[in-house]
Write a protein that holds these residues in place. Structure first.
Motif, PDB file in Angstrom:
ATOM      1  N   PRO A   1     -63.798  11.622  44.921  1.00  0.00           N
ATOM      2  CA  PRO A   1     -64.149  10.114  45.640  1.00  0.00           C
ATOM      3  C   PRO A   1     -63.344   8.827  45.049  1.00  0.00           C
ATOM      4  N   ALA A   2     -62.489  10.027  43.627  1.00  0.00           N
ATOM      5  CA  ALA A   2     -61.683   8.761  43.214  1.00  0.00           C
ATOM      6  C   ALA A   2     -60.398   8.173  43.623  1.00  0.00           C
ATOM      7  N   ARG A   3     -60.008   9.906  44.688  1.00  0.00           N
ATOM      8  CA  ARG A   3     -58.734   8.589  45.051  1.00  0.00           C
ATOM      9  C   ARG A   3     -59.496   8.268  46.257  1.00  0.00           C
ATOM     10  N   ALA A   4     -60.581   8.526  46.688  1.00  0.00           N
ATOM     11  CA  ALA A   4     -60.714   7.836  48.211  1.00  0.00           C
ATOM     12  C   ALA A   4     -61.297   6.272  47.639  1.00  0.00           C
ATOM     13  N   ALA A   5     -61.768   6.265  46.764  1.00  0.00           N
ATOM     14  CA  ALA A   5     -61.107   4.681  45.740  1.00  0.00           C
ATOM     15  C   ALA A   5     -60.341   3.885  45.224  1.00  0.00           C
TER      16      ALA A   5
ATOM     17  N   ALA B   1     -54.859   6.177  57.608  1.00  0.00           N
ATOM     18  CA  ALA B   1     -55.131   7.040  57.949  1.00  0.00           C
ATOM     19  C   ALA B   1     -55.963   8.514  56.493  1.00  0.00           C
ATOM     20  N   ALA B   2     -55.249   7.893  55.920  1.00  0.00           N
ATOM     21  CA  ALA B   2     -55.350   8.878  54.664  1.00  0.00           C
ATOM     22  C   ALA B   2     -56.990   8.446  54.265  1.00  0.00           C
ATOM     23  N   LEU B   3     -57.810   7.605  54.186  1.00  0.00           N
ATOM     24  CA  LEU B   3     -59.541   7.058  54.760  1.00  0.00           C
ATOM     25  C   LEU B   3     -60.191   8.071  55.300  1.00  0.00           C
ATOM     26  N   ALA B   4     -58.978   8.684  56.834  1.00  0.00           N
ATOM     27  CA  ALA B   4     -59.910   8.635  57.168  1.00  0.00           C
ATOM     28  C   ALA B   4     -60.068  10.236  57.372  1.00  0.00           C
ATOM     29  N   GLU B   5     -59.121  11.032  56.778  1.00  0.00           N
ATOM     30  CA  GLU B   5     -59.447  12.177  56.024  1.00  0.00           C
ATOM     31  C   GLU B   5     -61.213  12.685  56.034  1.00  0.00           C
ATOM     32  N   ALA B   6     -60.989  14.197  57.129  1.00  0.00           N
ATOM     33  CA  ALA B   6     -62.472  14.055  56.545  1.00  0.00           C
ATOM     34  C   ALA B   6     -62.915  14.385  55.733  1.00  0.00           C
ATOM     35  N   GLY B   7     -64.195  14.744  54.535  1.00  0.00           N
ATOM     36  CA  GLY B   7     -64.749  14.742  53.738  1.00  0.00           C
ATOM     37  C   GLY B   7     -64.247  14.472  52.547  1.00  0.00           C
ATOM     38  N   LEU B   8     -63.128  13.188  53.080  1.00  0.00           N
ATOM     39  CA  LEU B   8     -61.843  13.082  51.610  1.00  0.00           C
ATOM     40  C   LEU B   8     -63.476  12.184  50.400  1.00  0.00           C
ATOM     41  N   PHE B   9     -64.405  11.074  51.363  1.00  0.00           N
ATOM     42  CA  PHE B   9     -65.058  10.645  50.246  1.00  0.00           C
ATOM     43  C   PHE B   9     -66.158  11.923  49.013  1.00  0.00           C
TER      44      PHE B   9
END
Length: 86
Positions: A50-54, A38-46
């Motif tokens: 990008p550090a949080r996404a990683a 669910a957190a990875l699916a946040e729009a524009g996260l990457f």
């Protein structure tokens, strides 16, 4: 007969415990993976962080590996339990 049944229950107790622990781990890890997804699916996260996404992606990979181990342990313990019951 009662004594034999009691001995069998005592003998199988560690396997039952192992099965229960594996089931608990599978449920917990499945929930963790769902939350991370669910957190990875946040729009524009990457693009935005990008550090949080990683970190999330690494956490998901670790949780997925732990889930696979827990499932394997559950299968092994269940098979051993069934064999002991036969």
């Amino acid at each position: 007969i009662r004594r034999a049944a009691a001995e069998k229950r005592t003998e199988l107790a560690p396997l039952r415990r192992r099965i229960a622990e594996a089931e608990t781990a599978v449920k917990r890890l499945g929930g963790e993976i769902t939350a991370i997804d669910a957190a990875l699916a946040e729009a524009g996260l990457f693009a935005r962080d990008p550090a949080r996404a990683a970190v999330l992606a690494k956490g998901r990979a670790d949780a997925a590996a732990a889930l696979a181990r827990a499932e394997d342990d559950w299968l092994d313990a269940s098979a051993a339990f069934e064999a002991a019951m036969s």
